[in-house]
Write a protein that holds these residues in place. Sequence first.
Motif, PDB file in Angstrom:
ATOM      1  N   TRP A 139       0.810  -1.162   0.128  1.00  0.00           N
ATOM      2  CA  TRP A 139      -0.005  -0.140   0.021  1.00  0.00           C
ATOM      3  C   TRP A 139       0.827   1.243   0.156  1.00  0.00           C
ATOM      4  O   TRP A 139       0.631   2.388  -0.747  1.00  0.00           O
ATOM      5  CB  TRP A 139      -0.924   0.218   1.203  1.00  0.00           C
ATOM      6  N   GLN A 140       1.863   1.221   0.704  1.00  0.00           N
ATOM      7  CA  GLN A 140       2.596   2.341   1.022  1.00  0.00           C
ATOM      8  C   GLN A 140       3.466   2.648  -0.311  1.00  0.00           C
ATOM      9  O   GLN A 140       3.716   4.103  -0.853  1.00  0.00           O
ATOM     10  CB  GLN A 140       3.680   2.073   2.066  1.00  0.00           C
ATOM     11  N   PHE A 141       4.037   1.759  -0.941  1.00  0.00           N
ATOM     12  CA  PHE A 141       4.486   1.885  -2.415  1.00  0.00           C
ATOM     13  C   PHE A 141       3.509   2.129  -3.395  1.00  0.00           C
ATOM     14  O   PHE A 141       3.924   3.024  -4.142  1.00  0.00           O
ATOM     15  CB  PHE A 141       5.157   0.628  -2.740  1.00  0.00           C
TER      16      PHE A 141
ATOM     17  N   ASP B 216       0.980   4.103  -2.879  1.00  0.00           N
ATOM     18  CA  ASP B 216       0.657   5.532  -2.281  1.00  0.00           C
ATOM     19  C   ASP B 216       1.936   6.366  -2.803  1.00  0.00           C
ATOM     20  O   ASP B 216       1.669   7.279  -3.292  1.00  0.00           O
ATOM     21  CB  ASP B 216       0.735   5.576  -0.895  1.00  0.00           C
ATOM     22  N   TYR B 217       2.973   5.905  -2.826  1.00  0.00           N
ATOM     23  CA  TYR B 217       4.206   6.472  -3.057  1.00  0.00           C
ATOM     24  C   TYR B 217       4.178   6.945  -4.570  1.00  0.00           C
ATOM     25  O   TYR B 217       4.245   8.041  -5.229  1.00  0.00           O
ATOM     26  CB  TYR B 217       5.516   5.725  -2.825  1.00  0.00           C
ATOM     27  N   MET B 218       3.714   5.705  -5.527  1.00  0.00           N
ATOM     28  CA  MET B 218       3.634   6.027  -6.761  1.00  0.00           C
ATOM     29  C   MET B 218       2.523   6.828  -7.180  1.00  0.00           C
ATOM     30  O   MET B 218       2.687   7.659  -8.189  1.00  0.00           O
ATOM     31  CB  MET B 218       3.518   4.609  -7.454  1.00  0.00           C
TER      32      MET B 218
ATOM     33  N   ALA C 126       1.742   9.583  -5.346  1.00  0.00           N
ATOM     34  CA  ALA C 126       2.142  10.775  -5.230  1.00  0.00           C
ATOM     35  C   ALA C 126       2.949  11.139  -6.481  1.00  0.00           C
ATOM     36  O   ALA C 126       3.122  12.305  -6.786  1.00  0.00           O
ATOM     37  CB  ALA C 126       2.985  10.830  -4.056  1.00  0.00           C
ATOM     38  N   LEU C 127       3.871  10.224  -7.006  1.00  0.00           N
ATOM     39  CA  LEU C 127       4.715  10.782  -8.132  1.00  0.00           C
ATOM     40  C   LEU C 127       3.943  11.027  -9.411  1.00  0.00           C
ATOM     41  O   LEU C 127       4.309  11.701 -10.133  1.00  0.00           O
ATOM     42  CB  LEU C 127       5.493   9.405  -8.347  1.00  0.00           C
TER      43      LEU C 127
ATOM     44  N   SER D 153      -4.235   9.910  -3.719  1.00  0.00           N
ATOM     45  CA  SER D 153      -4.116   8.452  -3.077  1.00  0.00           C
ATOM     46  C   SER D 153      -5.532   8.185  -2.661  1.00  0.00           C
ATOM     47  O   SER D 153      -6.633   8.599  -2.582  1.00  0.00           O
ATOM     48  CB  SER D 153      -2.916   8.396  -1.975  1.00  0.00           C
TER      49      SER D 153
ATOM     50  N   LYS E  34       1.759  19.440  -5.799  1.00  0.00           N
ATOM     51  CA  LYS E  34       2.684  17.913  -6.239  1.00  0.00           C
ATOM     52  C   LYS E  34       3.786  17.775  -5.394  1.00  0.00           C
ATOM     53  O   LYS E  34       4.185  16.661  -5.047  1.00  0.00           O
ATOM     54  CB  LYS E  34       3.100  18.061  -7.625  1.00  0.00           C
TER      55      LYS E  34
ATOM     56  N   SER F 151       2.972  16.541  -2.010  1.00  0.00           N
ATOM     57  CA  SER F 151       2.564  15.287  -1.891  1.00  0.00           C
ATOM     58  C   SER F 151       3.693  14.154  -2.157  1.00  0.00           C
ATOM     59  O   SER F 151       3.971  13.310  -1.501  1.00  0.00           O
ATOM     60  CB  SER F 151       1.440  14.658  -2.988  1.00  0.00           C
ATOM     61  N   LEU F 152       4.612  14.701  -3.050  1.00  0.00           N
ATOM     62  CA  LEU F 152       5.942  13.999  -3.097  1.00  0.00           C
ATOM     63  C   LEU F 152       6.652  13.984  -2.075  1.00  0.00           C
ATOM     64  O   LEU F 152       7.263  13.081  -1.547  1.00  0.00           O
ATOM     65  CB  LEU F 152       6.583  14.762  -4.335  1.00  0.00           C
TER      66      LEU F 152
ATOM     67  N   ARG G  66       5.595  14.472   1.143  1.00  0.00           N
ATOM     68  CA  ARG G  66       5.083  13.363   2.045  1.00  0.00           C
ATOM     69  C   ARG G  66       5.570  12.045   1.881  1.00  0.00           C
ATOM     70  O   ARG G  66       6.243  11.557   3.017  1.00  0.00           O
ATOM     71  CB  ARG G  66       3.652  13.880   1.981  1.00  0.00           C
ATOM     72  N   VAL G  67       5.592  11.470   0.703  1.00  0.00           N
ATOM     73  CA  VAL G  67       5.737  10.192   0.559  1.00  0.00           C
ATOM     74  C   VAL G  67       7.169   9.805   0.553  1.00  0.00           C
ATOM     75  O   VAL G  67       7.703   8.700   1.156  1.00  0.00           O
ATOM     76  CB  VAL G  67       5.188   9.886  -0.732  1.00  0.00           C
TER      77      VAL G  67
ATOM     78  N   ARG H  97       8.177   9.921   4.227  1.00  0.00           N
ATOM     79  CA  ARG H  97       7.564   8.540   4.903  1.00  0.00           C
ATOM     80  C   ARG H  97       8.571   7.384   4.492  1.00  0.00           C
ATOM     81  O   ARG H  97       9.147   6.498   5.379  1.00  0.00           O
ATOM     82  CB  ARG H  97       6.322   8.129   4.617  1.00  0.00           C
TER      83      ARG H  97
ATOM     84  N   ILE I 179       7.241   8.888 -14.638  1.00  0.00           N
ATOM     85  CA  ILE I 179       6.059   9.390 -14.470  1.00  0.00           C
ATOM     86  C   ILE I 179       5.896  10.688 -13.603  1.00  0.00           C
ATOM     87  O   ILE I 179       5.007  11.407 -13.671  1.00  0.00           O
ATOM     88  CB  ILE I 179       5.141   8.488 -13.697  1.00  0.00           C
ATOM     89  N   ALA I 180       7.295  11.042 -12.903  1.00  0.00           N
ATOM     90  CA  ALA I 180       7.383  12.056 -12.218  1.00  0.00           C
ATOM     91  C   ALA I 180       8.224  13.138 -12.687  1.00  0.00           C
ATOM     92  O   ALA I 180       9.325  12.788 -13.491  1.00  0.00           O
ATOM     93  CB  ALA I 180       7.995  11.711 -10.942  1.00  0.00           C
TER      94      ALA I 180
END
Lengths: 286, 727
Positions: free
Chosen positions: A94-96, A98-100, A102-103, A108, B2, B5-6, B8-9, B12, B89-90
């Motif tokens: 899920w975290q991965f 969520d990370y993607m 965001a990219l 999310s 953007k 959000s980037l 933040r992740v 983490r 993608i980013a």
Amino acid sequence: MKIDINNITMIYPSGKKALSDITVSLESPGFIGILGPNGAGKTTLMKLLIAGLIPTKGEIMLDGKPLLSQETQLKSQLGYLSQSFGLYDELTVWQFLDYMAALKGVKSGKAVDDVISRTNLTEQRKTRIRSLSGGQRQRVGIAQALLGDPQLIILDEPTVGLDPEERVKFRNIFSEMAQNKIVLLSTHIVEDVQAVCSRVLVIYGGLILYDGSPSALIAEAAGHVGTYISQVGDPVPAGCRVVSKVNVSEGIRCRIVAEKMLDCAESVEPTLEDAYLYCIHKEGRQ
Amino acid sequence: MKFFSLYRVELRRLLLTKFIWLISALCLLTPLLGYTIYTPSLLSAMSGLYIGNPISAGTTFGGVLWAVAAVFEANRQRRSGTDVLAAAIAPPVTHSAAKAAALMTVSATVTALCSLVYLPYTAVKLDYLFNADFYFAHYLVFMLPTWWISILFAESFYRITRRVELSALIYAALAYMLCFSRFAKSKWLLWWLNPLIGAYSDGFPDIWFLRVGAYTRLMWLCAAAGLWAFSLMCQRRYQKGLFGSFARSLKKVYLPISAAALITSGTVLWNVQLFIGHGGEEFKDEYLWGDMVSESFYNVGYFIKLDPTLGNLSGIAEYHIRKPANGENCFRLNAGYKIKSMTYGGENVNFRTVKEDVNGQYDTFFELPEKGGEKLVIEYGGFPTVAQCFMPSIPNSIGENYIFLQHTDIAPLMKNYCLGDRGVRFEITFPEYLTPFVEHEPLTDFTENLDGTRTYKTTYYSDYIYNFIAGRYLTDRFSSDESIEFRFIYGDIYQPIVEEYNVRQSICDVYDYCTKHYGKTPFVLEGKPFTLFQKSALSLGGYAVPGVSTWYEESISPSTLSDPNRGANATEIFIHEMIHQWWGGVGMWCDESDGIWSSEGLTVYSTYRFVKEKYGELYAKQYYVDDWKKCVDEQNRSFYNRHPEYLEKLPESYREQLNVSNQGFNKYKRMPLMILKAEELVGGEEKMDEILGKMYSDYNKVGEQYPVTYKEFLDYCRLTEEDLKLD
């Protein structure tokens, strides 16, 4: 979405010519399979389409505008799974994702839950990636490509490592997605293309040998596919390419493609794989 | 949007990475090195030992660790192949910014944690000297930005080279060249990894080093961020190499523009900095004076306002000129000041300042009309620059707790003119809690202002103000048996120590003892009180002028008073420090080049003699002579001292450590024992007192004083080196 690939030539700094004056147009909706042997130029074409490469010659247009000037727009509409990719092992599924997300700039939450469910990863959503099997990792890769309902999905060997049941499932998912977008599927598994693609591109030696429907490709091979019985140690007859061999009581039943069918061979109905090999065989002879 | 959000992740993700946790944990430990092996602060002020050194160590070693983390992170994404998906993608610039920001956030969190972890220990150790603002400011000014600079540099190097070992090599070279090499030795502002910290002062805590730290960190942050922006242009794209990617990235004009703007900002900050003069490292012994026009000034006045919060001075200097000198005139002023205006008889005067730094000062040239009797008014101000040649001593500073200024830091020093009989009217305004002194004389005439400041007024009769000092001072007056009156001026924070250790009595006792045995200090003026003036440790060294002797701040610092090398207890250590008025300090200096003979050794011996007289032979033998013998015996038995040929086989750091340890032994134990031996050989204590007295008196007779060598001492004693060897 419409992508026009106009007279693209790609020569790497090493001097290797990967693509040679290719022109092709991709329009949504469309599920396009790309077939070709290793080194044919499939991955190069895909990298050009994701703006990971700049062509040596020619131009790629995205909705009528040069792709490189539309990079931001392209990235926001792209779902990409490369042939070889890595994941962050310390994150959970899920975290991965969520990370993607965001990219990609995708909100999310629901979007992540949705792809987790579609890729059958619900049970593994809280599992660290380092604990996943090869097939599960591949599914995470597919899941990230599907995130945010992208308009252009480019999948390079997506079903590698998946069991047959999963392969069928994913084929169907891709097929569903292609209802209103462009899905580009590069694979060695011809069966996948035959099952779901409305259009097939055969690439060989940097050239597009065939661009059309799978059925038309099969039709082109009609009369050029046959079987005959050979014995151990018999050479392959000149002008033929053996597609498959099966041991039978009389000897070895060889399935061949040839421009001119052998007299001893019994003509059979071609499959897409036969047609693809016939197409390559024909080009190789030239 | 953007970006956040980037960010933040990425944050983490970092928090879930074990390696980042390891780096963070190691960073938390790095200040410990400042208590032991990495001790850059000079002298032994408590704030230097327990704030300056640990935070400096944490800053430096932590900086290296964060660089490792930055390179590791950048390389890991590439190595693992996650960059393939991300790049497709980013947006690369936003993504890189988010990654850097996330790592910097983690480092900021570790900084905050570090400050909290070491807070209780520091507060307990510093006790009443602890100042929380001062403590936290160090983390904020030194540690945090340095770690960020380090991260930005490391990421940039990796992005440019895409090679871990090459990035590490470039980083190490940059750190060594600009921070630790011989080339960087006195180029203080180049020290981007190891902040410049000189001598700390407990009694008069000054934020000069923090100010410089904040400025240089800003300067280096600009440079590092500029390089980081530049490195974004080198980020490999479209499977092109360094130059191909760079050429493509140039099309994103905001990247080269921001890189150039940031690097230019750093360069400009370097050039316009006012903290340290741009002049040479050598003091230029040149005189400004030309042919004096006798009594050419009258009604001279300096009207000065100090802002200790900003460290600024603004001033107006007025001169009535009887007869202007012909041709071009000149005055010299601190290089950090700007001349705001200059008028003569109400008319503007053209002037030009030649920005050629001479001992931290600039010369300004001007021409006056021939008409005499008019008033020349010069308005000026700014932040006083410290001359490069005085660094790392900070002789001139305007701080909230301490102000020390000399003439050109206060007012223009005029060429060709000298002062008339009527002296100078000097008015100076600053916060009311500071007690001011001009040439060590207190200023007493003041008016209270409504804004919490006072304006002090005085008149003095000299062309040159040697020192204006203001601080949180207390003044004690007392007398000794020798009927001399002392004026002991010291920082109010030291009052508990002065009371506890009966410092006044020690001053009297030591003065009487040393005067009786070695002679009067030449700085005592008949009929006038002898001023012992405690100056801030910020300006290293001391001085003595007739009637005044500076009193080293560290003499009554808790760290000094707990050093067993200097005496058996704190009172005796204080006695030891007072004896430095005769030996070392402002007294007779010894040439310490041979490694044994030292002012310190003489002082320890005299302390022993004083203690013997005061507490008896048994006490002195037990706490001094026996201790020296034991230590010398240990030193003699040390393997490496017996077999110095094996020293060569040790790493340089160990050799240096042994060397420092031996130097300490030689100064504090071996040499006093050697003097004791000399005492026996020359015929006893009285004879030795005579010799030392003669040496002291001879030293003070000569105009220009040279340090006394060991050979000279032996000659006075009529002994040879062989005689004093300790077996």
